[in-house]
Design a protein around this motif. Structure first.
Motif, PDB file in Angstrom:
ATOM      1  N   TYR A 110       0.779  -1.220  -0.077  1.00 51.17           N
ATOM      2  CA  TYR A 110      -0.128   0.034   0.152  1.00 51.17           C
ATOM      3  C   TYR A 110       0.906   1.327   0.049  1.00 51.17           C
ATOM      4  CZ  TYR A 110      -3.495  -3.508   1.865  1.00 51.17           C
ATOM      5  OH  TYR A 110      -3.926  -4.748   1.908  1.00 51.17           O
ATOM      6  N   ARG A 111       0.382   2.194  -0.773  1.00 48.75           N
ATOM      7  CA  ARG A 111       1.201   3.337  -1.014  1.00 48.75           C
ATOM      8  C   ARG A 111       0.544   4.424   0.061  1.00 48.75           C
ATOM      9  NH1 ARG A 111       1.882   8.474  -3.405  1.00 48.75           N
ATOM     10  NH2 ARG A 111       3.968   9.229  -3.182  1.00 48.75           N
ATOM     11  N   LYS A 112       0.850   4.309   1.411  1.00 48.62           N
ATOM     12  CA  LYS A 112       0.019   4.699   2.583  1.00 48.62           C
ATOM     13  C   LYS A 112       0.915   4.807   3.593  1.00 48.62           C
ATOM     14  CE  LYS A 112      -4.048   3.799   5.349  1.00 48.62           C
ATOM     15  NZ  LYS A 112      -5.212   2.774   5.369  1.00 48.62           N
ATOM     16  N   ASN A 113       0.867   5.888   4.465  1.00 51.90           N
ATOM     17  CA  ASN A 113       1.424   5.963   5.700  1.00 51.90           C
ATOM     18  C   ASN A 113       1.064   4.942   6.826  1.00 51.90           C
ATOM     19  OD1 ASN A 113       2.648   6.906   8.405  1.00 51.90           O
ATOM     20  ND2 ASN A 113       2.327   9.067   7.681  1.00 51.90           N
ATOM     21  N   PHE A 114       1.989   4.063   7.232  1.00 49.42           N
ATOM     22  CA  PHE A 114       1.532   3.104   8.227  1.00 49.42           C
ATOM     23  C   PHE A 114       0.988   3.594   9.387  1.00 49.42           C
ATOM     24  CE2 PHE A 114       6.312   3.159   8.382  1.00 49.42           C
ATOM     25  CZ  PHE A 114       6.332   3.511   9.841  1.00 49.42           C
ATOM     26  N   PHE A 115       1.523   4.940   9.759  1.00 52.95           N
ATOM     27  CA  PHE A 115       0.918   5.464  11.093  1.00 52.95           C
ATOM     28  C   PHE A 115      -0.487   5.533  10.819  1.00 52.95           C
ATOM     29  CE2 PHE A 115       5.278   6.709  11.767  1.00 52.95           C
ATOM     30  CZ  PHE A 115       5.406   6.611  13.189  1.00 52.95           C
ATOM     31  N   LYS A 116      -1.191   5.565   9.771  1.00 48.45           N
ATOM     32  CA  LYS A 116      -2.725   5.740   9.766  1.00 48.45           C
ATOM     33  C   LYS A 116      -3.207   4.353   9.507  1.00 48.45           C
ATOM     34  CE  LYS A 116      -2.396  10.223   7.823  1.00 48.45           C
ATOM     35  NZ  LYS A 116      -2.324  11.000   6.635  1.00 48.45           N
ATOM     36  N   ALA A 117      -2.552   3.139   9.749  1.00 49.60           N
ATOM     37  CA  ALA A 117      -2.928   1.820   9.269  1.00 49.60           C
ATOM     38  C   ALA A 117      -3.319   1.127  10.616  1.00 49.60           C
ATOM     39  CB  ALA A 117      -1.951   0.960   8.698  1.00 49.60           C
ATOM     40  N   ASP A 118      -4.303   0.255  10.566  1.00 47.87           N
ATOM     41  CA  ASP A 118      -4.654  -0.639  11.871  1.00 47.87           C
ATOM     42  C   ASP A 118      -3.627  -1.856  12.040  1.00 47.87           C
ATOM     43  OD1 ASP A 118      -5.738  -1.993  13.923  1.00 47.87           O
ATOM     44  OD2 ASP A 118      -7.567  -2.237  12.892  1.00 47.87           O
ATOM     45  N   LEU A 119      -3.029  -1.864  12.914  1.00 49.00           N
ATOM     46  CA  LEU A 119      -1.906  -2.973  13.086  1.00 49.00           C
ATOM     47  C   LEU A 119      -2.165  -4.188  13.980  1.00 49.00           C
ATOM     48  CD1 LEU A 119       1.273  -0.843  13.514  1.00 49.00           C
ATOM     49  CD2 LEU A 119       0.315  -1.532  11.587  1.00 49.00           C
ATOM     50  N   SER A 120      -3.561  -3.916  14.516  1.00 45.48           N
ATOM     51  CA  SER A 120      -4.196  -4.888  15.475  1.00 45.48           C
ATOM     52  C   SER A 120      -4.321  -6.424  14.939  1.00 45.48           C
ATOM     53  CB  SER A 120      -5.446  -4.341  16.060  1.00 45.48           C
ATOM     54  OG  SER A 120      -6.551  -4.308  15.054  1.00 45.48           O
ATOM     55  N   THR A 121      -4.324  -6.407  13.616  1.00 45.62           N
ATOM     56  CA  THR A 121      -4.778  -7.952  13.091  1.00 45.62           C
ATOM     57  C   THR A 121      -3.588  -8.567  12.609  1.00 45.62           C
ATOM     58  OG1 THR A 121      -5.006  -6.857  10.871  1.00 45.62           O
ATOM     59  CG2 THR A 121      -6.806  -6.952  12.078  1.00 45.62           C
ATOM     60  N   TYR A 122      -2.390  -8.136  12.787  1.00 42.68           N
ATOM     61  CA  TYR A 122      -1.183  -8.693  12.365  1.00 42.68           C
ATOM     62  C   TYR A 122      -0.529  -9.611  13.620  1.00 42.68           C
ATOM     63  CZ  TYR A 122      -1.383  -5.481   8.338  1.00 42.68           C
ATOM     64  OH  TYR A 122      -2.050  -4.915   7.218  1.00 42.68           O
ATOM     65  N   ASP A 123       0.036 -10.807  13.076  1.00 35.95           N
ATOM     66  CA  ASP A 123       0.543 -11.575  14.205  1.00 35.95           C
ATOM     67  C   ASP A 123       2.258 -11.400  14.057  1.00 35.95           C
ATOM     68  OD1 ASP A 123      -1.671 -13.138  14.627  1.00 35.95           O
ATOM     69  OD2 ASP A 123      -1.521 -13.879  12.770  1.00 35.95           O
ATOM     70  N   VAL A 124       2.977 -10.848  12.879  1.00 34.38           N
ATOM     71  CA  VAL A 124       4.447 -10.360  12.777  1.00 34.38           C
ATOM     72  C   VAL A 124       4.373  -9.172  12.338  1.00 34.38           C
ATOM     73  CG1 VAL A 124       6.542 -11.188  11.873  1.00 34.38           C
ATOM     74  CG2 VAL A 124       5.028 -12.727  12.647  1.00 34.38           C
TER      75      VAL A 124
END
Length: 178
Positions: A110-124
């Motif tokens: 994604y060409r997107k700022n990861f600070f705006k992404a929801d990281l709660s669904t990742y295991d790693v």
């Protein structure tokens, strides 16, 4: 002589164009990355990280600031896991999309700022980011990463987190568990 000159120009002009693309991509995001440049993770580091992840159950992976997607492709090739990456540098994003397509890796970038992404669904959660960005990222991870999440930081420690393992491959690789 004329053909030699044309041959030299045929090589140098595309190289100059690629260098210009890299420079413009870096300049366009320098404020948001706090000076961090697009630097690929070495193959030796990637191998060490993948060796450490060996035996993990099927996991959901994200690479924050994924650059050309090298780590995501390696995870797919080794484990068959199609991870996701975030990259705001337009040149690195273009390279990631191109290389993923050429290698048949079905990873998403994604060409997107990861600070705006929801990281709660990742295991790693993997990243190779500079310390200034890690200061801002640590509270986000503390808030969003679910229990059991493995966080991997290449080169720099994550402020306020205690690693359960540190590998020395060229530079340190820090492993954390939420």
């Amino acid at each position: 002589m004329k053909f030699l000159l044309l041959g030299i120009l045929a090589v140098l002009l595309p190289l100059a164009f690629l260098k210009l693309c890299y420079a413009l991509g870096t300049i366009s995001v320098i404020r948001r990355t706090k000076g961090a440049l697009f630097v690929s993770t070495s193959r030796a580091k990637i191998k060490a990280i993948l060796d450490e992840l060996e035996g993990q159950a099927n996991f959901r992976l994200v690479d924050l600031g994924c650059g050309d997607g090298r780590f995501l492709r390696a995870v797919y090739q080794r484990f068959g896991i199609a991870g996701e990456g975030y990259e705001i540098n337009p040149w690195a994003y273009f390279l990631a999309c191109l290389k993923n397509r050429l290698n048949g890796a079905p990873v998403k970038v994604y060409r997107k700022n990861f600070f705006k992404a929801d990281l709660s669904t990742y295991d790693v959660i993997f990243f190779y980011l500079f310390p200034d960005l890690l200061l801002d990222l640590a509270p986000k991870l503390r808030k969003e990463a679910k229990p059991g999440t493995i966080i991997i930081s290449a080169n720099f420690p994550l402020p306020g987190f205690n690693p359960y393992k540190v590998l020395k491959v060229e530079d340190p690789i820090y492993f954390y568990r939420v």
